[in-house]
Scaffold this motif. Structure first.
Motif, PDB file in Angstrom:
ATOM      1  N   ARG A  19       0.819  -1.220   0.000  1.00 29.03           N
ATOM      2  CA  ARG A  19       0.000   0.000   0.000  1.00 29.03           C
ATOM      3  C   ARG A  19       0.851   1.268   0.000  1.00 29.03           C
ATOM      4  O   ARG A  19       0.565   2.252   0.677  1.00 29.03           O
ATOM      5  N   GLY A  22      -2.536  -8.344 -12.168  1.00 28.58           N
ATOM      6  CA  GLY A  22      -3.492  -8.352 -11.056  1.00 28.58           C
ATOM      7  C   GLY A  22      -3.900  -9.756 -10.628  1.00 28.58           C
ATOM      8  O   GLY A  22      -4.929  -9.938  -9.983  1.00 28.58           O
ATOM      9  N   LEU A  52      -3.412 -12.833  -8.284  1.00 26.72           N
ATOM     10  CA  LEU A  52      -2.748 -13.184  -7.023  1.00 26.72           C
ATOM     11  C   LEU A  52      -1.994 -14.506  -7.151  1.00 26.72           C
ATOM     12  O   LEU A  52      -2.319 -15.353  -7.990  1.00 26.72           O
ATOM     13  N   ASP A  56      -0.827 -12.098   2.961  1.00 28.80           N
ATOM     14  CA  ASP A  56      -1.164 -13.473   3.341  1.00 28.80           C
ATOM     15  C   ASP A  56      -2.017 -14.167   2.285  1.00 28.80           C
ATOM     16  O   ASP A  56      -1.764 -15.324   1.927  1.00 28.80           O
ATOM     17  N   GLY A  57      -3.020 -13.452   1.749  1.00 26.97           N
ATOM     18  CA  GLY A  57      -3.874 -14.084   0.742  1.00 26.97           C
ATOM     19  C   GLY A  57      -3.064 -14.517  -0.459  1.00 26.97           C
ATOM     20  O   GLY A  57      -3.185 -15.651  -0.944  1.00 26.97           O
ATOM     21  N   ASP A  58      -2.198 -13.664  -0.917  1.00 32.99           N
ATOM     22  CA  ASP A  58      -1.351 -13.939  -2.090  1.00 32.99           C
ATOM     23  C   ASP A  58      -0.460 -15.164  -1.843  1.00 32.99           C
ATOM     24  O   ASP A  58      -0.316 -16.024  -2.709  1.00 32.99           O
ATOM     25  N   TYR A  92      -1.982 -18.826  -2.233  1.00 30.56           N
ATOM     26  CA  TYR A  92      -2.184 -19.425  -3.565  1.00 30.56           C
ATOM     27  C   TYR A  92      -0.989 -20.297  -3.960  1.00 30.56           C
ATOM     28  O   TYR A  92      -1.158 -21.305  -4.628  1.00 30.56           O
ATOM     29  N   ASN A 144      -2.779  -9.689   7.527  1.00 27.12           N
ATOM     30  CA  ASN A 144      -3.994  -9.114   8.120  1.00 27.12           C
ATOM     31  C   ASN A 144      -5.099 -10.166   8.246  1.00 27.12           C
ATOM     32  O   ASN A 144      -6.215  -9.845   8.618  1.00 27.12           O
ATOM     33  N   VAL A 193      -6.943 -11.632   6.268  1.00 28.66           N
ATOM     34  CA  VAL A 193      -8.186 -11.360   5.542  1.00 28.66           C
ATOM     35  C   VAL A 193      -7.847 -11.026   4.082  1.00 28.66           C
ATOM     36  O   VAL A 193      -6.743 -10.575   3.782  1.00 28.66           O
ATOM     37  N   TYR A 218      -8.399  -8.444   2.344  1.00 26.76           N
ATOM     38  CA  TYR A 218      -8.928  -7.121   2.684  1.00 26.76           C
ATOM     39  C   TYR A 218      -9.500  -6.352   1.495  1.00 26.76           C
ATOM     40  O   TYR A 218     -10.558  -5.722   1.588  1.00 26.76           O
ATOM     41  N   ASN A 219      -8.782  -6.413   0.393  1.00 24.13           N
ATOM     42  CA  ASN A 219      -9.207  -5.658  -0.773  1.00 24.13           C
ATOM     43  C   ASN A 219     -10.700  -5.891  -1.071  1.00 24.13           C
ATOM     44  O   ASN A 219     -11.437  -4.975  -1.429  1.00 24.13           O
ATOM     45  N   ASP A 220     -11.134  -7.137  -0.877  1.00 21.19           N
ATOM     46  CA  ASP A 220     -12.515  -7.460  -1.216  1.00 21.19           C
ATOM     47  C   ASP A 220     -13.501  -7.088  -0.117  1.00 21.19           C
ATOM     48  O   ASP A 220     -14.700  -6.951  -0.377  1.00 21.19           O
TER      49      ASP A 220
HETATM   50  C1  LIG Z   1      -6.081 -15.019  -8.966  1.00 27.59           C
HETATM   51  C2  LIG Z   1      -6.918 -13.980  -8.279  1.00 27.59           C
HETATM   52  N1  LIG Z   1      -8.033 -14.355  -7.599  1.00 27.59           N
HETATM   53  C3  LIG Z   1      -8.784 -13.428  -6.967  1.00 27.59           C
HETATM   54  C4  LIG Z   1      -8.474 -12.100  -7.029  1.00 27.59           C
HETATM   55  C5  LIG Z   1      -9.389 -11.043  -6.385  1.00 27.59           C
HETATM   56  N2  LIG Z   1      -8.695 -10.339  -5.293  1.00 27.59           N
HETATM   57  C6  LIG Z   1      -8.118  -9.132  -5.493  1.00 27.59           C
HETATM   58  S1  LIG Z   1      -7.383  -8.566  -4.126  1.00 27.59           S
HETATM   59  C7  LIG Z   1      -7.887  -9.876  -3.229  1.00 27.59           C
HETATM   60  C8  LIG Z   1      -7.564  -9.982  -1.761  1.00 27.59           C
HETATM   61  C9  LIG Z   1      -6.098 -10.080  -1.528  1.00 27.59           C
HETATM   62  O1  LIG Z   1      -5.854 -10.456  -0.194  1.00 27.59           O
HETATM   63  P1  LIG Z   1      -4.392 -10.405   0.356  1.00 27.59           P
HETATM   64  O2  LIG Z   1      -3.457 -10.977  -0.640  1.00 27.59           O
HETATM   65  O3  LIG Z   1      -4.376 -11.010   1.707  1.00 27.59           O
HETATM   66  O4  LIG Z   1      -4.086  -8.846   0.464  1.00 27.59           O
HETATM   67  P2  LIG Z   1      -4.884  -7.708   1.294  1.00 27.59           P
HETATM   68  O5  LIG Z   1      -5.889  -7.103   0.354  1.00 27.59           O
HETATM   69  O6  LIG Z   1      -5.529  -8.352   2.484  1.00 27.59           O
HETATM   70  O7  LIG Z   1      -3.795  -6.753   1.665  1.00 27.59           O
HETATM   71  C10 LIG Z   1      -8.577 -10.793  -4.007  1.00 27.59           C
HETATM   72  C11 LIG Z   1      -9.080 -12.081  -3.525  1.00 27.59           C
HETATM   73  C12 LIG Z   1      -7.332 -11.757  -7.799  1.00 27.59           C
HETATM   74  N3  LIG Z   1      -6.942 -10.491  -7.958  1.00 27.59           N
HETATM   75  N4  LIG Z   1      -6.567 -12.713  -8.369  1.00 27.59           N
END
Ligand SMILES: Cc1ncc(C[n+]2csc(CCOP(=O)(O)OP(=O)(O)O)c2C)c(N)n1
Length: 583
Positions: free
Chosen positions: A420, A442, A444, A471-473, A476, A498, A500, A502-504
């Motif tokens: 960020r 874009g 993840l 964490d979400g990234d 995968y 975090n 979560v 979060y972006n969503d």
């Molecule tokens: C392959 C893929 N699946 C779903 C998404 C939709 N998406 C965009 S941002 C996001 C959340 C990301 O979470 P995280 O990586 O934990 O980062 P944060 O937003 O919490 O900082 C998702 C699921 C995407 N961009 N790419």
């Protein structure tokens, strides 16, 4: 007949990669390229190119993505027929959007169906395999016959490396890979198949741009991925200095030192809104940069003054495809220039000097004003850090600051994780290449593999390669941590955890509010808290040093220092899991 060096089609493929200076081949194994795999190991001794074993094809391609960003060179990523290619496709798309050269290779067939094994060869062969990714690679090929292989690889390499760069997909029939060579196939001289010299702008366009900038009262430069060439960053510094033009770094790479008094990133809207001349340099989404978008009404309002002249130097028009709209909305441009910024910028600076049309007094006045603005932005970020210093859970600026304090005396680079924009605001990015940018498409799952690839060239140099990992990234493509351990890369993964997606969360809140539904449900289907993932243990299970979860800010720096010591003294990558607030 004299004894042949290359005995099989796949030996020839490896000779060609070697001749092109390909150092690594990232792969997940598969029978469709068992010939190439054998040649890499038993013919070439697994050295230059060396295999980088990955546990998922998406990781293999993102390793190659990160490596190309850090080294400027393409790596090969070999993915198993249709199945590996499907796994790889997300990472190929990221590389396509990010203009990254990769030799994605695969096997197929046998196309002669009489030679196929029952079942498996049939379900794993497509006609034509490259169709799967054709819309987001620069070129794909499936040469027929061993004699056709050299020109396929030479052409693929040249196309991938010609600006605008991008991935190519080369597919080799199992039968050609495994065919015994009946005669010597001459190896081409790679020097005669080089990518062309950079494209220069037409002389009149350079003159016009020089005059517009010289006579402007409030010029602004928007730079997005010109920093792919380190020397372009210094060329931009020279140009900005000459006329005291503020530079806004849009961030696909590090385009301008954030410590420079003309670095005005953060004042985007104000500067763009007041400008009389705006010059975009390799801007991926110029339209988006020039408008004020209102997400609630889905409308874009003009973000520039009437009469403001727009110049854009880019090669983007040379890399168009129709399948996705990654080319972005069409922006009105008064002076469109197709050129490689690497050669365009020095020529433009020379032309401005030659014309001598600018007022030295006006330039010096502007320089003073902008330097004060620069100071003000930096001070604003520092006071934001102060304000959020003791927040619990830990705030993003506090974590960014702690990482900075831990690495600032080391040789370091931020291989992934824009976090960020906090590192851009709080760290000193005083030279090119310290930040490699984001995922491009874009998609993840990018950072774990890309950070391994980018760290490869820093092995044994004492450099700390930092990945600020969401964490979400990570979830995968988690097993990239194993590849990091296996390759012993000097990689410090700091979890910006975090718990979560979060972006969503923000999206769910907005839509619930717009529909008069309860916004407090925004976390449903978003949180990764029950159970919370233990990233430190996860890292240890892959053979990486793991610390955390850390919830107290005072514990961050000592953990980072221990991690850096492990990286530098034990050649072992490290992960530090820091739990931060959701926003
Ligand atoms: C392959 C893929 N699946 C779903 C998404 C939709 N998406 C965009 S941002 C996001 C959340 C990301 O979470 P995280 O990586 O934990 O980062 P944060 O937003 O919490 O900082 C998702 C699921 C995407 N961009 N790419």
């Amino acid at each position: 007949m004299a004894e042949l060096k290359a005995k099989y089609g796949s030996d020839l493929i490896v000779d060609l990669l070697k001749g092109l200076g390909v150092e690594y081949v990232a792969l997940n194994p598969g029978s469709s390229f068992r010939g190439i795999h054998d040649s890499l190991v038993n013919y070439n001794g697994n050295r230059n190119p060396e295999i980088i074993l990955c546990c998922h094809e998406e990781i293999a391609v993102s390793v190659a993505h990160g490596y190309a960003k850090a080294s400027g060179k393409p790596m090969a990523a070999i993915v198993h027929n249709v199945v590996g290619l499907q796994h790889a496709s997300m990472a190929i798309y990221n590389a396509w959007c990010d203009r990254i050269p990769i030799l994605v290779m695969g096997g197929t067939g046998p196309m002669n169906t009489s030679k196929r094994r029952p079942w498996i060869d049939w379900i794993h062969t497509a006609l034509v395999q490259g169709n799967l990714v054709r819309d987001f690679v620069k070129w794909d090929d499936q040469p027929v016959g061993v004699e056709a292989i050299p020109s396929s690889i030479m052409r693929g390499h040249r196309i991938a490396m010609s600006d605008p760069k991008g991935p190519v997909y080369l597919c080799f029939d199992v039968s050609d890979q495994e065919a015994a060579l009946e005669k010597e196939i001459p190896l081409p001289d790679p020097a005669r198949f080089r990518p062309p010299a950079p494209l220069q702008a037409e002389a009149n366009a350079i003159k016009e741009a020089a005059l517009l900038l010289s006579e402007a009262e409030s010029p602004v430069i928007l730079a997005d991925y010109l920093g792919r060439n380190n020397e372009s960053v210094w060329s931009l510094v020279e140009l900005a200095d000459l006329l005291a033009i503020p530079v806004i770094d849009l961030g696909a790479r590090l385009n301008f030192p954030n410590t420079h008094p003309l670095s005005l990133t953060g004042k985007n809207r104000e500067l763009i809104g007041n400008a009389d001349v705006i010059m975009g340099l390799d801007v991926m989404d110029l339209f988006g940069a020039l408008v004020r978008h209102d997400a609630s009404t889905h409308s874009s309002l003009p973000g520039i003054k009437p009469g403001c002249k727009v110049i854009h130097a880019t090669l983007a028009d040379l890399a168009l495809r129709g399948w996705t709209t990654d080319f972005q909305e069409l922006a009105p441009v008064d002076l469109p220039i197709i050129a490689d910024t690497r050669v365009f910028l020095p020529a433009l600076t020379e032309e401005i000097k030659r014309q001598g049309k600018f007022s030295k007094n006006a330039v010096e006045e502007r320089r003073k004003y902008l330097a004060a603005q620069h100071q003000e932005i930096r001070a604003r970020w520092q006071s934001e850090l102060k304000r959020r210093w003791d927040e619990r859970p830990i705030s993003p600026p506090r974590l960014a600051h702690e990482v900075w304090e831990a690495i600032r005396r080391e040789s370091w680079l931020l291989v992934a994780g824009g976090f960020r924009s906090w590192p851009q605001r709080l760290w000193d990015w005083d030279k090119p290449g310290l930040y490699l940018g984001g995922y491009g498409g874009g998609g993840l799952g990018y950072a774990p593999g890309a950070s391994v690839g980018a760290s490869l060239i820093h092995r044994g140099k004492g450099t700390v390669c930092v990945n600020l990992q969401r964490d979400g990234d990570l979830l995968y493509t988690t097993s990239a941590l194993w590849t990091a351990a296996n390759m012993k890369v000097p990689l410090l993964t700091v979890m910006t955890n975090n718990r979560v997606y979060y972006n969503d969360v923000e999206h769910q809140e907005k839509i619930a509010l717009a529909r008069g539904r309860p916004p407090e449900n925004k976390f449903v289907g978003m949180m990764m808290e029950r159970p919370a993932v233990d990233f430190a243990n996860l890292a240890r299970s892959f053979g990486i040093s793991g610390e955390g979860p850390i919830t107290e800010p005072e514990r961050i720096r000592p953990a980072l220092q221990r991690a850096i010591e492990v990286i530098q003294k034990e050649n072992c990558p490290a992960l530090v899991d820091v739990v931060i607030q959701t926003t």
